[in-house]
Design an enzyme around this catalytic site. Structure first.
Site, PDB file in Angstrom:
ATOM      1  N   GLU A  47       0.877  -1.171   0.000  1.00 23.36           N
ATOM      2  CA  GLU A  47       0.000   0.000   0.000  1.00 23.36           C
ATOM      3  C   GLU A  47       0.911   1.215   0.000  1.00 23.36           C
ATOM      4  O   GLU A  47       1.617   1.462   0.983  1.00 23.36           O
ATOM      5  CB  GLU A  47      -0.771   0.033   1.321  1.00 23.36           C
ATOM      6  N   ASP A  77      -5.093   9.448  10.385  1.00 25.01           N
ATOM      7  CA  ASP A  77      -3.828   8.865  10.813  1.00 25.01           C
ATOM      8  C   ASP A  77      -3.401   9.310  12.202  1.00 25.01           C
ATOM      9  O   ASP A  77      -3.589  10.454  12.594  1.00 25.01           O
ATOM     10  CB  ASP A  77      -2.729   9.209   9.806  1.00 25.01           C
TER      11      ASP A  77
END
Lengths: 261, 416
Positions: free
Chosen positions: A43, A54
């Site tokens: 990824e 995040d």
């Protein structure tokens, strides 16, 4: 790639790294190291200025990559390198960099680079009309996310828009390593499987081989991000970072292979 | 098969957030729609506005200030007189009541200038909710007084250390908290942006500003104003006062953005001058961004306008031509700040001073027959330190400078 892992009777190992950290070349070298250590799918993260999904580890790497001058186009360079080294390459990006690049142009560039598709953490299928059309035109995978809070109705709608696999974010919260694998993950995978035949990959903060094995027993893929990124951000030197990365990736790869042994 | 897109203003708006938040947004949308037509909810909000906020807020005509606006009549809508010192309380009380209605016990909020954080902390204290406010580190420093106010009200204030350490990073952090705690927590978003239903819901809670002001101006002047001026950060006070006037085609709606050090300098928050359409914080709207879609940091003397994106309904109003938007520089805003203070005895928030500077421009353009309504969205108490520094009223230790000339206490040469 997921089919091959399925044939081998194991979950796939999916490793996340942001392109451009510590440098573009350095990140590509790190992605190759992951592939050599047994990671099946890479990824490739596109660093973004406002990464609301995040936690601190990936935020930190994104900020440093942007300061070092990483560009969106570098993700395509990385995708080509990953594919050439024998793994599948997916790009994971917040939506605005794709919009700014142009959705059609982004899809074309990604397909040209050999990338498999896109994971879109802040794009729900409801808003994804333009992307879905572009992905279909270029034969790219469309990986949308499901979450423990997803209702049966949402699970059905989201999974029906996916191609490639379904990304199950198995804990509520931002990315980051977690000490324990909860029941929520298994429950979400089961609920997702009840509405789709697509493979279901789980991201929930896995950081050890034992956790990878545990998740690999019930999921089609185990996604590892922050723990890998931390190998690079916390290392005293790039060389030491790569060494730590190889060691952890190998441990995780063993984990998914032992899961159903 | 996917659900149809929701919450669009023309092509702007939408819901660009992680899937994890969709159920909470759908619950919120459903509850606010029910609440809107529930006499009990509507009655309770009205009662709080009457007995707690201090609504209706008055209007004040400011003839001495108007002398500097080409002689036009200038009328201020006094949201600065609301409890907690700004318009923000209108929205916060509505959302806090919705929080209780949804059975949630904790609220979080982002804040720039601190006004929305103070309002949220106030509502949380009033209704017995746990409260955490995220604020950029840089803003905690330039708005230290509001940090203390929030803590006195029982809220936890978290200084956000990353990114530009201003409002946009506080929003990022609030979203991160919300994803992790959405079961017990409502995110009291403070402006008319974010994912649907926030832009519409926050506007509706502020709509009372324009509803009151329109009638008040009619009563005072006998006709509608020619222009309505409001500052635009996220744009909540502006949407609040604009909305009731949307169908009054003869009324110009003018939003004033933070021009910072000037558009050419690159240090500003004028999204409609150099921004491009894009997604930030859940909405498709105008965003200050580079050619890769990375957000560009905004700059303004006003913490409350220092934001790289703007409410999607404003983007729509601009695109359709119904509203116009102009940048006001820091210098122009501070001149208007000093002028209103000295001519009328009203210290405006620096945010609102941008709207006043807009009125000065428009008055000079339109002349003495014009009637200009200005939304005075907040009071300037929180800005005394910033203004005192700006005008050099402090000595090096930060104490009041005793040697300021009594004839020209602002040191700006602004004439009365």
């Amino acid at each position: 790639m997921l089919q091959r892992c399925r044939d081998e009777g194991r979950a796939a190992l999916v490793g996340y790294l942001p392109v451009g950290f510590p440098t573009v070349d350095g990140s590509i070298e790190a992605m190759r190291a992951l592939v050599e250590s047994g990671v099946d799918i890479i990824e490739i993260g596109v660093p973004y200025s406002d990464p609301v999904m995040d936690g601190p580890v990936i935020q930190d790497a994104a900020v440093r990559a942007l300061e070092a001058g990483v560009r969106v186009d570098d993700a395509f360079t990385a995708a080509r390198a990953v594919v050439d080294s024998g793994a599948a390459a997916l790009v994971m990006t917040y939506w605005n960099p794709v919009l700014r690049h142009g959705v059609e142009r982004f899809a074309a560039d990604l397909a040209d680079a050999g990338g498999s598709g896109l994971i879109t953490p802040d794009l729900i299928p409801d808003e994804a009309g333009e992307w879905i059309e572009a992905a279909d035109r270029h034969g790219l995978d469309k990986v949308f996310l499901v979450a423990p809070s997803s209702t049966p109705d949402r699970l059905a709608a989201v999974t029906s828009a996916c191609r490639g696999f379904v990304y199950a974010t198995a804990v509520m919260g931002v990315t980051g390593a977690r000490a324990q694998v909860g029941h929520a993950a298994q429950d979400l995978v089961a609920r997702t499987r009840s509405v789709t035949d697509l493979p279901v990959c789980v991201g929930l903060g896995v950081s050890t081989g034992a956790q990878a094995a545990e998740v690999g027993r019930f999921a089609d893929g185990v996604i590892v991000g922050s723990a890998l990124v931390r190998c690079l951000t916390e290392a005293p030197s790039p060389g030491e970072g790569l060494a730590r990365l190889r060691k952890l990736a190998a441990e995780l790869a063993d984990g998914v292979r032992e899961a159903r042994a | 098969m996917s659900h149809a897109p929701v919450g669009r203003f023309g092509g702007f708006g939408g819901r660009y957030v992680p899937e994890a938040l969709i159920p909470a947004l759908e619950q919120l949308d459903e509850e606010r729609r029910k609440a809107r037509v529930d006499p009990e909810f509507v009655g309770e909000l009205e009662r709080l506005h009457r007995t707690y906020t201090g609504r209706p807020s008055i209007i004040t005509e400011v003839p001495r200030f108007a002398e500097h606006c080409g002689g036009a009549r200038v009328i201020l809508k006094r949201e600065d007189l609301n409890h907690t010192g700004s318009h923000k309380i209108n929205n916060v009380l509505g959302q806090a009541l919705l929080t209780k209605r949804m059975g949630k016990t904790r609220v979080i909020a982002e804040t720039g200038a601190g006004q929305h954080g103070v309002a949220t902390a106030t509502a949380a204290a009033l209704l017995g909710l746990e409260c955490v406010v995220y604020m950029g580190r840089k803003d905690t420093e330039r708005q230290a007084l509001n940090v203390a106010r929030m803590r006195l009200l029982g809220a936890e204030v978290v200084a956000v250390e990353h990114g530009s350490q201003t409002l946009k990073d506080a929003v990022n952090e609030a979203f991160r908290d919300w994803v992790a705690n959405v079961e017990t927590t409502h995110y009291v978003l403070g402006t008319v942006t974010g994912p649907h239903p926030f832009p519409e819901m926050v506007r509706d809670f502020h709509r009372v500003i324009g509803v009151e002001a329109r009638q008040q101006v009619l009563d005072l002047v006998g006709r509608l104003p020619d222009v309505v001026c409001a500052c635009v950060g996220g744009g909540s006070n502006a949407m609040g006062i604009f909305h009731r006037f949307l169908d009054d085609a003869e009324v110009r709606l003018v939003g004033l953005e933070a021009g910072g050090s000037g558009i050419a300098s690159g240090h500003h928050a004028a999204r409609f001058s150099t921004g491009e359409p894009g997604v930030l914080h859940g909405a498709y709207t105008f965003v200050l961004q580079d050619e890769d879609g990375q957000t560009i940091e905004s700059h303004s003397v006003s913490a409350g306008l220092d934001y790289p994106s703007v409410g999607p309904e404003h983007a729509h109003l601009r695109e359709t031509g119904r509203a116009e938007y102009r940048p006001i520089t820091d210098d122009e805003a501070m001149e208007a700040f000093a002028l209103l203070s000295r001519t009328e005895g009203i210290l405006p928030a620096i945010e609102s001073a941008h709207a006043l500077a807009g009125a000065m421009q428009l008055g000079r353009e339109l002349g003495p027959d014009a009637v200009i309504l200005v939304n005075l969205s907040g009071r300037g108490d929180k800005d005394v330190h910033t203004a005192a520094q700006w005008f050099g009223l402090l000595d090096d230790s930060g104490s009041p400078e005793p040697a300021v000339s009594p004839e020209d206490p602002t040191g700006t040469g602004v004439q009365q």
